[in-house]
Design an enzyme around this catalytic site. Structure first.
Site, PDB file in Angstrom:
ATOM      1  N   ASP A 133       0.683  -1.528   0.093  1.00  0.00           N
ATOM      2  CA  ASP A 133       0.359  -0.346   0.200  1.00  0.00           C
ATOM      3  C   ASP A 133       1.534   0.955   0.079  1.00  0.00           C
ATOM      4  OD1 ASP A 133      -2.059   0.928  -0.244  1.00  0.00           O
ATOM      5  OD2 ASP A 133      -3.236   0.065   1.446  1.00  0.00           O
ATOM      6  N   GLU A 169      -0.849   1.551  -5.073  1.00  0.00           N
ATOM      7  CA  GLU A 169      -1.341   3.165  -5.256  1.00  0.00           C
ATOM      8  C   GLU A 169      -2.257   3.880  -6.126  1.00  0.00           C
ATOM      9  OE1 GLU A 169       0.870   6.576  -7.232  1.00  0.00           O
ATOM     10  OE2 GLU A 169      -0.151   5.132  -8.545  1.00  0.00           O
ATOM     11  N   TRP A 170      -3.280   3.184  -6.118  1.00  0.00           N
ATOM     12  CA  TRP A 170      -3.940   3.638  -6.344  1.00  0.00           C
ATOM     13  C   TRP A 170      -4.276   4.398  -7.197  1.00  0.00           C
ATOM     14  CZ3 TRP A 170      -2.552   5.865  -1.334  1.00  0.00           C
ATOM     15  CH2 TRP A 170      -2.759   5.099   0.011  1.00  0.00           C
ATOM     16  N   GLY A 171      -3.324   4.594  -8.846  1.00  0.00           N
ATOM     17  CA  GLY A 171      -2.700   5.341  -9.710  1.00  0.00           C
ATOM     18  C   GLY A 171      -2.919   5.906 -10.030  1.00  0.00           C
ATOM     19  N   ASP A 192     -10.123   3.028  -3.497  1.00  0.00           N
ATOM     20  CA  ASP A 192     -10.821   2.555  -2.988  1.00  0.00           C
ATOM     21  C   ASP A 192     -12.337   2.354  -3.610  1.00  0.00           C
ATOM     22  OD1 ASP A 192      -8.821   2.063  -1.477  1.00  0.00           O
ATOM     23  OD2 ASP A 192     -10.032   2.501   0.713  1.00  0.00           O
TER      24      ASP A 192
HETATM   25  C1  GLA Z   1      -6.158   1.309   1.288  1.00  0.00           C
HETATM   26  C2  GLA Z   1      -6.168   0.624   0.269  1.00  0.00           C
HETATM   27  C3  GLA Z   1      -7.368  -0.349   0.884  1.00  0.00           C
HETATM   28  C4  GLA Z   1      -7.197  -1.309   2.054  1.00  0.00           C
HETATM   29  C5  GLA Z   1      -6.387  -0.550   3.175  1.00  0.00           C
HETATM   30  C6  GLA Z   1      -6.425  -0.863   4.801  1.00  0.00           C
HETATM   31  O1  GLA Z   1      -7.120   2.065   2.001  1.00  0.00           O
HETATM   32  O2  GLA Z   1      -6.701   0.958  -0.686  1.00  0.00           O
HETATM   33  O3  GLA Z   1      -7.669  -1.457  -0.150  1.00  0.00           O
HETATM   34  O4  GLA Z   1      -5.581  -2.454   2.055  1.00  0.00           O
HETATM   35  O5  GLA Z   1      -5.768   0.431   3.619  1.00  0.00           O
HETATM   36  O6  GLA Z   1      -5.769  -0.201   5.800  1.00  0.00           O
END
Ligand code: GLA
Length: 388
Positions: A133, A169-171, A192
């Site tokens: 993450d 890393e969410w892009g 998310d």
């Molecule tokens: C981030 C990630 C999620 C999850 C949470 C855990 O938000 O994007 O997929 O792993 O952390 O805290």
């Protein structure tokens, strides 16, 4: 080639992840029971392979005297190695979670500066998968992101043990461009995904929870970057959450879940189940275990689908398949039912196809001549296999 000889992530990884339902409360019994349920309910037979322990598995405020991460003894009384043995004994692989900073998203110790030590520890437990993450790391500095992920990728490689490396890393810093080079096999392309059709503003986190409607555009924008060995990860599945769990939301309808699943399959996204499959209902099972739909996701060519035509609120998508056929989808993003006509030439054909089949209902369609009109409900996806 047997499954074990296949190169790692040659098709999109499939499995189950603890976060969406259990959040902070992941523990050994949950993982064991999930492994049992994945077998008894038929998921294993359908290709679901990885069981991933997400955030919150270690002691929160410290490492041990050697600097090693410590599995929380209340949550994992027998440690992780014993659990890995159990999961392996059932024929699955086990995943774990960390973060490329001092702390994870939930505030547990991260792996920055401990990459090799943590990788060695996980290897000694027999861990097969790392979700890595990016909380508490610099959000908009691509160089730092590449450096941190590469460092962990190398640490994993150095162990000599096989790890599937999942970048979370969410892009923000375009991991589709450098994820493979950093050793990654999949990379998140958004924040998310919530159990919601539209994005949800989350005041506390000062960010949006992503809805399925927006994921449609993200999948199209990035389609050319996914392929065997490295996949665009649209995030864990929210099918079956029903508005509950850690990742709550408004909850989606059956039809919206079907579009969600269709899109993830078309886009060659990893398929990580997030719901509690110990309490499986028939609708959820039918969405997660339709062999013909899963075959689109797992197709050997590994070419993510793309949008080929837009007709008002509706879209036609196409994905080439290894047997020379194609998956064709009609997605209705609007609020009213629509009759959508697919013309042979929209999907690259000069003539009427030999065969068309609705993959969700698993029924052949007799009347695809040079065009085919389908009724598509609001937020529905009609998913076809078309053979010319
Ligand atoms: C981030 C990630 C999620 C999850 C949470 C855990 O938000 O994007 O997929 O792993 O952390 O805290």
């Amino acid at each position: 080639m047997t499954a074990s000889q296949k190169p790692l992530a040659s098709t999109p990884p499939m499995g189950w992840n603890s976060w969406n339902t259990f959040g902070h409360h992941v523990e050994e019994s949950v993982i064991r029971e999930m492994a049992d349920a994945l077998v008894s309910s038929g998921f294993k037979d359908h290709g679901y392979e990885y069981i991933v322990i997400d955030d919150c598995w270690s002691i929160k405020d410290r490492r041990d005297g050697n600097g090693d991460l410590i599995p929380d003894p209340e949550k994992f009384p027998n440690g992780i190695k014993v659990l890995a043995d159990y999961v392996h004994g059932k024929g699955f692989k086990l995943g774990i979670y960390s973060d490329a900073a001092e702390k994870t998203c939930a505030g547990y110790p991260g792996s920055l500066g401990f990459e090799e030590q943590d990788a060695q520890l996980w290897a000694s437990w027999g861990i097969d998968f790392l979700k890595y993450d990016y909380c508490h790391a610099p959000l908009f500095d691509q160089e730092v992101a590449i450096e941190r992920y590469t460092r962990m990728g190398e640490a994993l490689r150095k162990t000599g043990h096989e790890f599937l490396f999942s970048l979370c890393e969410w892009g923000n810093q375009a991991p589709h461009l450098w994820g493979r080079k950093a050793g990654g096999h999949m990379w998140r392309v958004s924040g998310d995904v919530f159990d919601s059709w539209i994005n949800i503003w989350m005041k506390d986190w000062n960010t949006y929870g992503i809805g399925v409607d927006v994921s449609i555009d993200i999948a199209n924008d990035l389609h050319e970057y996914g392929g065997p060995g490295g996949w665009n990860d649209l995030d864990m599945l929210v099918v079956g959450l029903k508005g509950k769990g850690q990742i709550a939301g408004t909850g989606m309808s059956f039809i919206e879940y079907q579009t969600h699943m269709s899109l993830w399959c078309l886009a060659c996204s990893p398929l990580m189940i997030g719901c509690d499959i110990r309490k499986l209902d028939r609708d959820t099972a039918s969405l997660l275990m339709n062999r013909e739909v899963l075959a689109v996701n797992q197709d050997a060519l590994g070419i993510p689908a793309r949008r080929v035509k837009q007709i008002g609120p509706c879209e036609i998508w196409r994905k080439g398949l290894a047997d020379g056929s194609m998956a064709v989808a009609v997605i209705n993003r609007g609020a009213r039912g629509e009759d959508v006509t697919i013309k042979a030439r929209d999907i690259g054909l000069f003539d009427a196809p030999k065969l068309a089949r609705n993959l969700w209902t698993q029924e052949d369609i007799a009347d695809f001549k040079v065009e085919l009109t389908q009724r598509v409900q609001p937020h529905e996806t009609v998913l076809l296999k078309v053979t010319s």
